[in-house]
Write a protein that holds these residues in place. Structure first.
Motif, PDB file in Angstrom:
ATOM      1  N   UNK A  50       0.845  -1.188   0.000  1.00 34.58           N
ATOM      2  CA  UNK A  50       0.000   0.000   0.000  1.00 34.58           C
ATOM      3  C   UNK A  50       0.879   1.236   0.000  1.00 34.58           C
ATOM      4  N   UNK A  51       0.628   2.122  -0.944  1.00 32.05           N
ATOM      5  CA  UNK A  51       1.364   3.371  -1.035  1.00 32.05           C
ATOM      6  C   UNK A  51       0.417   4.544  -0.897  1.00 32.05           C
ATOM      7  N   UNK A  52       0.946   5.764  -0.887  1.00 30.87           N
ATOM      8  CA  UNK A  52       0.110   6.946  -0.728  1.00 30.87           C
ATOM      9  C   UNK A  52      -0.958   7.088  -1.816  1.00 30.87           C
ATOM     10  N   UNK A  53      -0.711   6.559  -2.991  1.00 29.09           N
ATOM     11  CA  UNK A  53      -1.662   6.694  -4.090  1.00 29.09           C
ATOM     12  C   UNK A  53      -2.640   5.515  -4.191  1.00 29.09           C
ATOM     13  N   UNK A  54      -2.496   4.514  -3.322  1.00 29.02           N
ATOM     14  CA  UNK A  54      -3.381   3.356  -3.381  1.00 29.02           C
ATOM     15  C   UNK A  54      -4.778   3.760  -2.958  1.00 29.02           C
ATOM     16  N   UNK A  55      -5.741   3.546  -3.840  1.00 28.46           N
ATOM     17  CA  UNK A  55      -7.127   3.885  -3.526  1.00 28.46           C
ATOM     18  C   UNK A  55      -7.981   2.652  -3.291  1.00 28.46           C
ATOM     19  N   UNK A  56      -7.660   1.563  -4.004  1.00 26.48           N
ATOM     20  CA  UNK A  56      -8.410   0.330  -3.793  1.00 26.48           C
ATOM     21  C   UNK A  56      -7.570  -0.855  -4.225  1.00 26.48           C
ATOM     22  N   UNK A  57      -7.920  -2.008  -3.688  1.00 22.51           N
ATOM     23  CA  UNK A  57      -7.271  -3.259  -4.069  1.00 22.51           C
ATOM     24  C   UNK A  57      -8.374  -4.301  -4.257  1.00 22.51           C
ATOM     25  N   UNK A  58      -8.094  -5.311  -5.046  1.00 23.16           N
ATOM     26  CA  UNK A  58      -9.063  -6.371  -5.289  1.00 23.16           C
ATOM     27  C   UNK A  58      -8.633  -7.633  -4.547  1.00 23.16           C
ATOM     28  N   UNK A  59      -9.567  -8.196  -3.807  1.00 26.17           N
ATOM     29  CA  UNK A  59      -9.333  -9.465  -3.114  1.00 26.17           C
ATOM     30  C   UNK A  59     -10.541 -10.358  -3.348  1.00 26.17           C
ATOM     31  N   UNK A  60     -10.389 -11.616  -3.016  1.00 24.17           N
ATOM     32  CA  UNK A  60     -11.456 -12.597  -3.185  1.00 24.17           C
ATOM     33  C   UNK A  60     -11.918 -13.070  -1.816  1.00 24.17           C
ATOM     34  N   UNK A  61     -13.213 -13.316  -1.673  1.00 21.90           N
ATOM     35  CA  UNK A  61     -13.742 -13.843  -0.423  1.00 21.90           C
ATOM     36  C   UNK A  61     -13.034 -15.120  -0.030  1.00 21.90           C
ATOM     37  N   UNK A  62     -12.656 -15.242   1.231  1.00 25.13           N
ATOM     38  CA  UNK A  62     -11.929 -16.397   1.726  1.00 25.13           C
ATOM     39  C   UNK A  62     -10.421 -16.243   1.655  1.00 25.13           C
ATOM     40  N   UNK A  63      -9.955 -15.211   0.979  1.00 20.13           N
ATOM     41  CA  UNK A  63      -8.518 -14.994   0.796  1.00 20.13           C
ATOM     42  C   UNK A  63      -7.905 -14.305   2.023  1.00 20.13           C
ATOM     43  N   UNK A  64      -6.687 -14.710   2.361  1.00 17.98           N
ATOM     44  CA  UNK A  64      -5.906 -14.041   3.413  1.00 17.98           C
ATOM     45  C   UNK A  64      -4.831 -13.221   2.720  1.00 17.98           C
ATOM     46  N   UNK A  65      -4.798 -11.936   3.036  1.00 18.24           N
ATOM     47  CA  UNK A  65      -3.887 -11.014   2.357  1.00 18.24           C
ATOM     48  C   UNK A  65      -3.101 -10.216   3.386  1.00 18.24           C
ATOM     49  N   UNK A  66      -1.792 -10.092   3.159  1.00 16.10           N
ATOM     50  CA  UNK A  66      -0.950  -9.217   3.980  1.00 16.10           C
ATOM     51  C   UNK A  66      -0.865  -7.879   3.264  1.00 16.10           C
ATOM     52  N   UNK A  67      -0.968  -6.813   4.011  1.00 20.34           N
ATOM     53  CA  UNK A  67      -0.851  -5.467   3.477  1.00 20.34           C
ATOM     54  C   UNK A  67       0.410  -4.846   4.053  1.00 20.34           C
ATOM     55  N   UNK A  68       1.319  -4.450   3.189  1.00 23.58           N
ATOM     56  CA  UNK A  68       2.590  -3.874   3.611  1.00 23.58           C
ATOM     57  C   UNK A  68       2.533  -2.364   3.454  1.00 23.58           C
ATOM     58  N   UNK A  69       2.939  -1.677   4.515  1.00 22.44           N
ATOM     59  CA  UNK A  69       2.994  -0.220   4.522  1.00 22.44           C
ATOM     60  C   UNK A  69       4.365   0.150   5.078  1.00 22.44           C
ATOM     61  N   UNK A  70       5.266   0.560   4.194  1.00 24.20           N
ATOM     62  CA  UNK A  70       6.634   0.816   4.629  1.00 24.20           C
ATOM     63  C   UNK A  70       7.241  -0.480   5.145  1.00 24.20           C
ATOM     64  N   UNK A  71       7.758  -0.456   6.356  1.00 24.74           N
ATOM     65  CA  UNK A  71       8.369  -1.651   6.946  1.00 24.74           C
ATOM     66  C   UNK A  71       7.417  -2.403   7.868  1.00 24.74           C
ATOM     67  N   UNK A  72       6.168  -1.980   7.920  1.00 27.92           N
ATOM     68  CA  UNK A  72       5.179  -2.639   8.775  1.00 27.92           C
ATOM     69  C   UNK A  72       4.148  -3.346   7.908  1.00 27.92           C
ATOM     70  N   UNK A  73       3.422  -4.259   8.521  1.00 31.49           N
ATOM     71  CA  UNK A  73       2.410  -5.005   7.785  1.00 31.49           C
ATOM     72  C   UNK A  73       1.327  -5.499   8.732  1.00 31.49           C
TER      73      UNK A  73
END
Length: 101
Positions: A50-73
């Motif tokens: 995820x960056x400053x310009x990220x407005x949306x992301x696509x995921x699927x139901x049931x999916x596990x997703x990690x979101x990285x922001x700089x060095x944290x997640x």
């Protein structure tokens, strides 16, 4: 996604695993349960940067997703109500991690 982006995601995810802190149940807001549940970063099937310009992301139901922001997640499993089609990451991310609206 091209080969370079895939390699970047894999490399970045490997680094994140060492430095990331997963959201703990104590930080979890029960009102977000219709959107899914927090999970350990290590259990995510993919990572989205995820960056400053990220407005949306696509995921699927049931999916596990990690979101990285700089060095944290943080990671989220999208297994909530089938009627939920949008999730505001500001509501599910650990406090202070996302800084744009």
């Amino acid at each position: 996604m091209n080969l370079l982006e895939r390699r970047l995601f894999i490399s970045f995810f490997s680094c994140i695993l060492c430095a990331a802190c997963a959201q703990t149940p104590a930080e979890w807001d029960p009102s977000t349960s219709v959107m899914g549940n927090p999970v350990a970063v290590e259990s995510a099937s993919r990572v989205i940067i995820l960056g400053p310009a990220t407005e949306q992301v696509d995921v699927t139901g049931g999916e596990s997703v990690a979101f990285a922001v700089g060095e944290k997640a943080f990671a989220w499993k999208f297994d909530g109500s089938p009627g939920v089609t949008r999730v505001d990451l500001m509501r599910v991310a650990p406090a202070g991690l996302l800084n744009h609206s």
